[in-house]
Design a protein around this motif. Structure first.
Motif, PDB file in Angstrom:
ATOM      1  N   UNK A  47      37.934  42.001  41.151  1.00 42.53           N
ATOM      2  CA  UNK A  47      37.715  42.674  39.876  1.00 42.53           C
ATOM      3  C   UNK A  47      36.212  42.714  39.619  1.00 42.53           C
ATOM      4  N   UNK A  48      35.566  43.872  39.797  1.00 37.59           N
ATOM      5  CA  UNK A  48      34.138  43.975  39.511  1.00 37.59           C
ATOM      6  C   UNK A  48      33.918  44.213  38.021  1.00 37.59           C
ATOM      7  N   UNK A  83      30.725  38.950  37.714  1.00 35.50           N
ATOM      8  CA  UNK A  83      29.902  39.364  36.576  1.00 35.50           C
ATOM      9  C   UNK A  83      30.783  39.611  35.341  1.00 35.50           C
ATOM     10  N   UNK A  84      30.805  40.816  34.800  1.00 37.57           N
ATOM     11  CA  UNK A  84      31.690  41.051  33.653  1.00 37.57           C
ATOM     12  C   UNK A  84      33.147  40.929  34.088  1.00 37.57           C
ATOM     13  N   UNK A  85      33.412  41.163  35.371  1.00 40.42           N
ATOM     14  CA  UNK A  85      34.740  40.913  35.920  1.00 40.42           C
ATOM     15  C   UNK A  85      35.109  39.441  35.924  1.00 40.42           C
ATOM     16  N   UNK A  86      34.151  38.567  35.781  1.00 37.91           N
ATOM     17  CA  UNK A  86      34.362  37.130  35.533  1.00 37.91           C
ATOM     18  C   UNK A  86      34.567  36.883  34.041  1.00 37.91           C
ATOM     19  N   UNK A  87      33.739  37.509  33.214  1.00 36.36           N
ATOM     20  CA  UNK A  87      33.780  37.261  31.780  1.00 36.36           C
ATOM     21  C   UNK A  87      35.108  37.649  31.147  1.00 36.36           C
ATOM     22  N   UNK A  88      35.732  38.725  31.630  1.00 34.79           N
ATOM     23  CA  UNK A  88      36.946  39.229  30.970  1.00 34.79           C
ATOM     24  C   UNK A  88      38.124  38.280  31.094  1.00 34.79           C
ATOM     25  N   UNK A  89      38.050  37.270  31.949  1.00 35.57           N
ATOM     26  CA  UNK A  89      39.160  36.325  32.056  1.00 35.57           C
ATOM     27  C   UNK A  89      39.153  35.297  30.919  1.00 35.57           C
ATOM     28  N   UNK A 173      20.079  28.707  31.852  1.00 33.76           N
ATOM     29  CA  UNK A 173      19.006  29.648  31.503  1.00 33.76           C
ATOM     30  C   UNK A 173      18.860  29.598  29.987  1.00 33.76           C
ATOM     31  N   UNK A 174      17.944  28.788  29.531  1.00 35.89           N
ATOM     32  CA  UNK A 174      17.834  28.535  28.094  1.00 35.89           C
ATOM     33  C   UNK A 174      18.867  27.542  27.614  1.00 35.89           C
ATOM     34  N   UNK A 175      20.112  27.759  28.002  1.00 36.40           N
ATOM     35  CA  UNK A 175      21.235  26.871  27.693  1.00 36.40           C
ATOM     36  C   UNK A 175      22.102  26.761  28.949  1.00 36.40           C
ATOM     37  N   UNK A 176      22.977  25.751  28.962  1.00 33.11           N
ATOM     38  CA  UNK A 176      23.963  25.657  30.030  1.00 33.11           C
ATOM     39  C   UNK A 176      25.026  26.734  29.830  1.00 33.11           C
ATOM     40  N   UNK A 177      25.469  27.329  30.923  1.00 33.92           N
ATOM     41  CA  UNK A 177      26.548  28.318  30.832  1.00 33.92           C
ATOM     42  C   UNK A 177      27.406  28.235  32.087  1.00 33.92           C
ATOM     43  N   UNK A 178      28.621  28.765  31.982  1.00 35.78           N
ATOM     44  CA  UNK A 178      29.555  28.727  33.104  1.00 35.78           C
ATOM     45  C   UNK A 178      29.151  29.788  34.127  1.00 35.78           C
ATOM     46  N   UNK A 179      28.876  29.323  35.347  1.00 37.17           N
ATOM     47  CA  UNK A 179      28.453  30.215  36.428  1.00 37.17           C
ATOM     48  C   UNK A 179      29.598  30.611  37.339  1.00 37.17           C
ATOM     49  N   UNK A 180      30.666  29.798  37.383  1.00 34.81           N
ATOM     50  CA  UNK A 180      31.809  30.105  38.243  1.00 34.81           C
ATOM     51  C   UNK A 180      32.984  29.217  37.863  1.00 34.81           C
ATOM     52  N   UNK A 181      34.185  29.685  38.190  1.00 40.28           N
ATOM     53  CA  UNK A 181      35.400  28.903  37.972  1.00 40.28           C
ATOM     54  C   UNK A 181      36.331  29.101  39.163  1.00 40.28           C
ATOM     55  N   UNK A 182      36.966  27.998  39.572  1.00 39.11           N
ATOM     56  CA  UNK A 182      38.057  28.033  40.548  1.00 39.11           C
ATOM     57  C   UNK A 182      39.300  27.510  39.850  1.00 39.11           C
ATOM     58  N   UNK A 183      40.352  28.308  39.835  1.00 36.92           N
ATOM     59  CA  UNK A 183      41.556  27.946  39.101  1.00 36.92           C
ATOM     60  C   UNK A 183      42.781  28.467  39.871  1.00 36.92           C
ATOM     61  N   UNK A 184      43.196  27.716  40.876  1.00 36.62           N
ATOM     62  CA  UNK A 184      44.323  28.151  41.688  1.00 36.62           C
ATOM     63  C   UNK A 184      44.004  29.464  42.388  1.00 36.62           C
ATOM     64  N   UNK A 185      44.822  30.514  42.152  1.00 39.70           N
ATOM     65  CA  UNK A 185      44.576  31.788  42.827  1.00 39.70           C
ATOM     66  C   UNK A 185      43.418  32.582  42.242  1.00 39.70           C
ATOM     67  N   UNK A 186      42.858  32.116  41.120  1.00 37.65           N
ATOM     68  CA  UNK A 186      41.826  32.879  40.415  1.00 37.65           C
ATOM     69  C   UNK A 186      40.458  32.222  40.588  1.00 37.65           C
ATOM     70  N   UNK A 187      39.551  32.948  41.232  1.00 35.96           N
ATOM     71  CA  UNK A 187      38.152  32.549  41.343  1.00 35.96           C
ATOM     72  C   UNK A 187      37.307  33.586  40.620  1.00 35.96           C
ATOM     73  N   UNK A 188      36.186  33.154  40.043  1.00 34.55           N
ATOM     74  CA  UNK A 188      35.282  34.135  39.446  1.00 34.55           C
ATOM     75  C   UNK A 188      33.873  33.578  39.376  1.00 34.55           C
ATOM     76  N   UNK A 189      32.903  34.508  39.391  1.00 35.50           N
ATOM     77  CA  UNK A 189      31.490  34.119  39.352  1.00 35.50           C
ATOM     78  C   UNK A 189      30.732  34.986  38.353  1.00 35.50           C
ATOM     79  N   UNK A 190      29.860  34.357  37.559  1.00 36.95           N
ATOM     80  CA  UNK A 190      28.977  35.111  36.677  1.00 36.95           C
ATOM     81  C   UNK A 190      27.876  35.794  37.487  1.00 36.95           C
ATOM     82  N   UNK A 191      27.435  35.169  38.549  1.00 36.22           N
ATOM     83  CA  UNK A 191      26.411  35.745  39.412  1.00 36.22           C
ATOM     84  C   UNK A 191      27.041  36.765  40.375  1.00 36.22           C
TER      85      UNK A 191
END
Length: 211
Positions: A47-48, A83-89, A173-191
């Motif tokens: 999901x881009x 990227x935003x495909x990470x955020x929408x989850x 970057x200024x504050x801590x933020x979530x850069x990636x998540x691994x959750x069973x079948x679902x992986x995602x990255x902000x970068x």
């Protein structure tokens, strides 16, 4: 063993060709599609996402994608967001005072980073958990970010101790933020792993090898 089949979700998102080329490079057959049968039957779904959270969610809903994504996750079928495909989850996003509902797989609000310079563009280190499969072989590498918004608070409770909680990777970057998540079948990255050189290719290879 044949090359795994990966569908890159076609819902109108831009800048997808570098991701498709990177996935091919690490051993996947790649197809851009919005066909429900192809999406549901693929070994992996990518999901881009580029642009505003609310706009991406509108486009996803218009294409019918949330239903197919949900079916894949419920069936333990691999999905990866970038990227935003990470955020929408996450539950929702807030941009310029406008709130939009996300897919709600995880709690959290996507909101503007409190940083001296935005957007956050460039290479940064991340802090993955020690047992991460996503970052196998690249835990100490830098990845390429382009964003102004991210999830900065994480409050996830698992009631059943037998269920493994999501593994969260952080960056700063200024504050801590979530850069990636691994959750069973679902992986995602902000970068953007597809723009992160050798390290990004290895991360995508790690995902493709799970398919």
């Amino acid at each position: 063993m044949g090359r795994p089949e990966v569908v890159v979700l076609d819902y109108g998102a831009g800048n997808i060709h570098s991701a498709m080329n990177a996935l091919r490079h690490v051993g996947a057959n790649v197809e851009l599609s919005r066909d429900s049968k192809a999406i549901l039957n693929a070994d992996g779904l990518l999901v881009p996402g580029v642009g505003a959270f609310g706009t991406v969610m509108e486009d996803l809903r218009a294409s019918g994608a949330p239903r197919w994504i949900g079916q894949r996750i419920a069936g333990n079928r691999p999905v990866m967001g970038i990227c935003v495909g990470h955020q929408v989850f996450f539950e929702r996003g807030v941009e310029h005072g406008v709130q939009a509902e996300g897919l709600g797989e995880w709690p959290g609000v996507v909101e503007q980073l409190d940083a001296p310079m935005l957007p956050h563009i460039g290479w940064d280190f991340v802090c993955p958990p020690a047992e991460s499969d996503m970052f196998e072989g690249v835990a100490n590498e830098r990845f390429y970010f382009v964003h102004s918004y991210a999830v900065q608070k994480w409050d996830f409770e698992v009631g059943n101790p037998k269920i493994k909680p999501p593994q969260v990777t952080w960056a700063h970057h200024g504050v801590d933020f979530i850069a990636a998540i691994e959750n069973g079948p679902l992986w995602s990255t902000q970068f953007h792993p597809e723009k992160s050189g050798r390290a990004g290719l290895q991360l995508l290879r790690n995902w493709v090898e799970t398919l």
